[in-house]
Design a protein around this motif. Structure first.
Motif, mmCIF file in Angstrom:
data_model
loop_
_atom_site.group_PDB
_atom_site.id
_atom_site.type_symbol
_atom_site.label_atom_id
_atom_site.label_comp_id
_atom_site.label_asym_id
_atom_site.label_seq_id
_atom_site.Cartn_x
_atom_site.Cartn_y
_atom_site.Cartn_z
ATOM 1 N N PRO A 23 -1.129 -3.110 7.601
ATOM 2 C CA PRO A 23 -2.394 -4.056 7.356
ATOM 3 C C PRO A 23 -2.972 -3.563 5.919
ATOM 4 C CG PRO A 23 -3.131 -3.011 8.959
ATOM 5 C CD PRO A 23 -1.651 -2.537 8.851
ATOM 6 N N PRO A 24 -3.598 -4.426 5.240
ATOM 7 C CA PRO A 24 -4.183 -4.020 3.990
ATOM 8 C C PRO A 24 -5.291 -3.090 4.278
ATOM 9 C CG PRO A 24 -3.845 -6.256 3.923
ATOM 10 C CD PRO A 24 -3.292 -5.994 5.245
ATOM 11 N N SER A 25 -5.955 -3.282 5.542
ATOM 12 C CA SER A 25 -7.116 -2.290 5.856
ATOM 13 C C SER A 25 -6.629 -0.570 5.768
ATOM 14 C CB SER A 25 -7.584 -2.472 7.157
ATOM 15 O OG SER A 25 -6.756 -2.439 8.107
ATOM 16 N N ALA A 26 -5.230 -0.408 5.789
ATOM 17 C CA ALA A 26 -4.637 0.808 5.614
ATOM 18 C C ALA A 26 -5.033 1.527 4.120
ATOM 19 C CB ALA A 26 -3.310 1.056 5.780
ATOM 20 N N LEU A 27 -5.324 0.643 3.260
ATOM 21 C CA LEU A 27 -5.638 1.206 1.962
ATOM 22 C C LEU A 27 -7.240 1.471 1.960
ATOM 23 C CD1 LEU A 27 -4.431 -1.847 -0.378
ATOM 24 C CD2 LEU A 27 -3.507 0.427 -0.026
ATOM 25 N N GLU A 28 -7.348 2.936 1.419
ATOM 26 C CA GLU A 28 -8.769 3.270 1.265
ATOM 27 C C GLU A 28 -9.600 2.398 0.898
ATOM 28 O OE1 GLU A 28 -12.004 5.125 0.095
ATOM 29 O OE2 GLU A 28 -10.648 4.601 -1.271
ATOM 30 N N GLY A 29 -10.700 2.058 1.614
ATOM 31 C CA GLY A 29 -11.838 1.147 1.091
ATOM 32 C C GLY A 29 -11.880 -0.290 1.839
ATOM 33 N N LEU A 30 -10.713 -0.732 2.267
ATOM 34 C CA LEU A 30 -10.614 -1.983 2.907
ATOM 35 C C LEU A 30 -10.664 -1.870 4.537
ATOM 36 C CD1 LEU A 30 -7.609 -3.707 1.115
ATOM 37 C CD2 LEU A 30 -10.147 -3.616 0.679
ATOM 38 N N THR A 31 -11.534 -2.708 5.013
ATOM 39 C CA THR A 31 -11.330 -2.725 6.517
ATOM 40 C C THR A 31 -10.853 -4.055 7.277
ATOM 41 O OG1 THR A 31 -13.258 -4.362 6.402
ATOM 42 C CG2 THR A 31 -13.753 -2.086 6.072
ATOM 43 N N THR A 44 -0.657 -10.325 5.084
ATOM 44 C CA THR A 44 -0.917 -9.296 6.341
ATOM 45 C C THR A 44 -0.458 -8.033 6.187
ATOM 46 O OG1 THR A 44 1.238 -10.178 7.067
ATOM 47 C CG2 THR A 44 -0.782 -11.303 7.903
ATOM 48 N N THR A 45 0.297 -7.754 4.864
ATOM 49 C CA THR A 45 0.771 -6.425 4.769
ATOM 50 C C THR A 45 0.524 -6.022 3.452
ATOM 51 O OG1 THR A 45 2.854 -6.709 4.010
ATOM 52 C CG2 THR A 45 2.841 -6.731 6.348
ATOM 53 N N ILE A 46 0.498 -4.501 3.213
ATOM 54 C CA ILE A 46 0.371 -3.990 1.827
ATOM 55 C C ILE A 46 1.105 -4.476 0.876
ATOM 56 C CG2 ILE A 46 0.028 -1.830 0.446
ATOM 57 C CD1 ILE A 46 -1.249 -0.591 2.784
ATOM 58 N N ALA A 47 2.447 -4.604 1.263
ATOM 59 C CA ALA A 47 3.395 -5.260 0.507
ATOM 60 C C ALA A 47 3.063 -6.584 0.219
ATOM 61 C CB ALA A 47 5.027 -5.302 1.206
ATOM 62 N N GLU A 48 2.724 -7.528 0.707
ATOM 63 C CA GLU A 48 2.511 -8.871 0.536
ATOM 64 C C GLU A 48 1.389 -8.993 -0.507
ATOM 65 O OE1 GLU A 48 3.921 -10.873 4.740
ATOM 66 O OE2 GLU A 48 1.818 -10.607 4.471
ATOM 67 N N LEU A 49 0.342 -7.842 -0.239
ATOM 68 C CA LEU A 49 -0.968 -7.906 -1.161
ATOM 69 C C LEU A 49 -0.295 -7.580 -2.592
ATOM 70 C CD1 LEU A 49 -3.984 -8.141 -1.610
ATOM 71 C CD2 LEU A 49 -4.101 -5.840 -0.890
ATOM 72 N N GLY A 50 0.453 -6.515 -2.594
ATOM 73 C CA GLY A 50 0.962 -5.895 -3.891
ATOM 74 C C GLY A 50 1.829 -6.850 -4.613
ATOM 75 N N ASN A 51 2.481 -7.833 -3.934
ATOM 76 C CA ASN A 51 3.312 -8.915 -4.563
ATOM 77 C C ASN A 51 2.734 -10.230 -4.624
ATOM 78 O OD1 ASN A 51 5.605 -7.093 -5.085
ATOM 79 N ND2 ASN A 51 6.144 -7.173 -2.470
ATOM 80 N N TRP A 52 1.616 -10.133 -4.293
ATOM 81 C CA TRP A 52 0.863 -11.552 -4.422
ATOM 82 C C TRP A 52 0.789 -11.915 -5.808
ATOM 83 C CZ3 TRP A 52 -5.117 -12.372 -4.050
ATOM 84 C CH2 TRP A 52 -5.267 -14.064 -3.948
ATOM 85 N N LYS A 53 1.139 -13.091 -6.284
ATOM 86 C CA LYS A 53 1.099 -13.420 -7.589
ATOM 87 C C LYS A 53 -0.150 -13.388 -8.264
ATOM 88 C CE LYS A 53 0.991 -18.744 -6.931
ATOM 89 N NZ LYS A 53 1.661 -19.789 -7.090
ATOM 90 N N LYS A 57 -0.653 -11.195 -11.725
ATOM 91 C CA LYS A 57 -1.492 -11.933 -12.539
ATOM 92 C C LYS A 57 -2.736 -11.068 -13.220
ATOM 93 C CE LYS A 57 0.364 -16.459 -12.157
ATOM 94 N NZ LYS A 57 -0.132 -17.676 -11.947
ATOM 95 N N ALA A 58 -3.566 -10.721 -12.305
ATOM 96 C CA ALA A 58 -4.867 -9.951 -12.601
ATOM 97 C C ALA A 58 -4.512 -8.675 -13.228
ATOM 98 C CB ALA A 58 -5.672 -9.803 -11.376
#
Length: 69
Positions: A23-31, A44-53, A57-58
């Motif tokens: 889950p994204p909360s596995a990243l340092e700083g996220l809860t 729901t996963t870090i992969a999905e967050l990293g690939n989020w369009k 773009k940002a």
């Protein structure tokens, strides 16, 4: 890059594949609260967050801004 600086302590010894499925909360700083908010965006996963369009773009805009300096 030192993975230990990117993830919470519980994930420091995990493989990249395992971290990407965490889950994204596995990243340092996220809860867990961030997990709940992102789940509302179907992330729901870090992969999905990293690939989020929108994240892509940002990141591209940030990289372009660095080139203007």
């Amino acid at each position: 890059m030192n993975i230990k600086k990117l993830v919470d302590k519980a994930y420091e010894d995990k493989s990249i594949a395992e971290i990407l499925q965490a889950p994204p909360s596995a990243l340092e700083g996220l809860t867990v609260k961030h997990d709940e908010i992102l789940a509302g965006l179907k992330i729901t996963t870090i992969a999905e967050l990293g690939n989020w369009k929108y994240a892509s773009k940002a990141a591209a805009l940030v990289a372009l801004a660095d080139g203007e300096k």
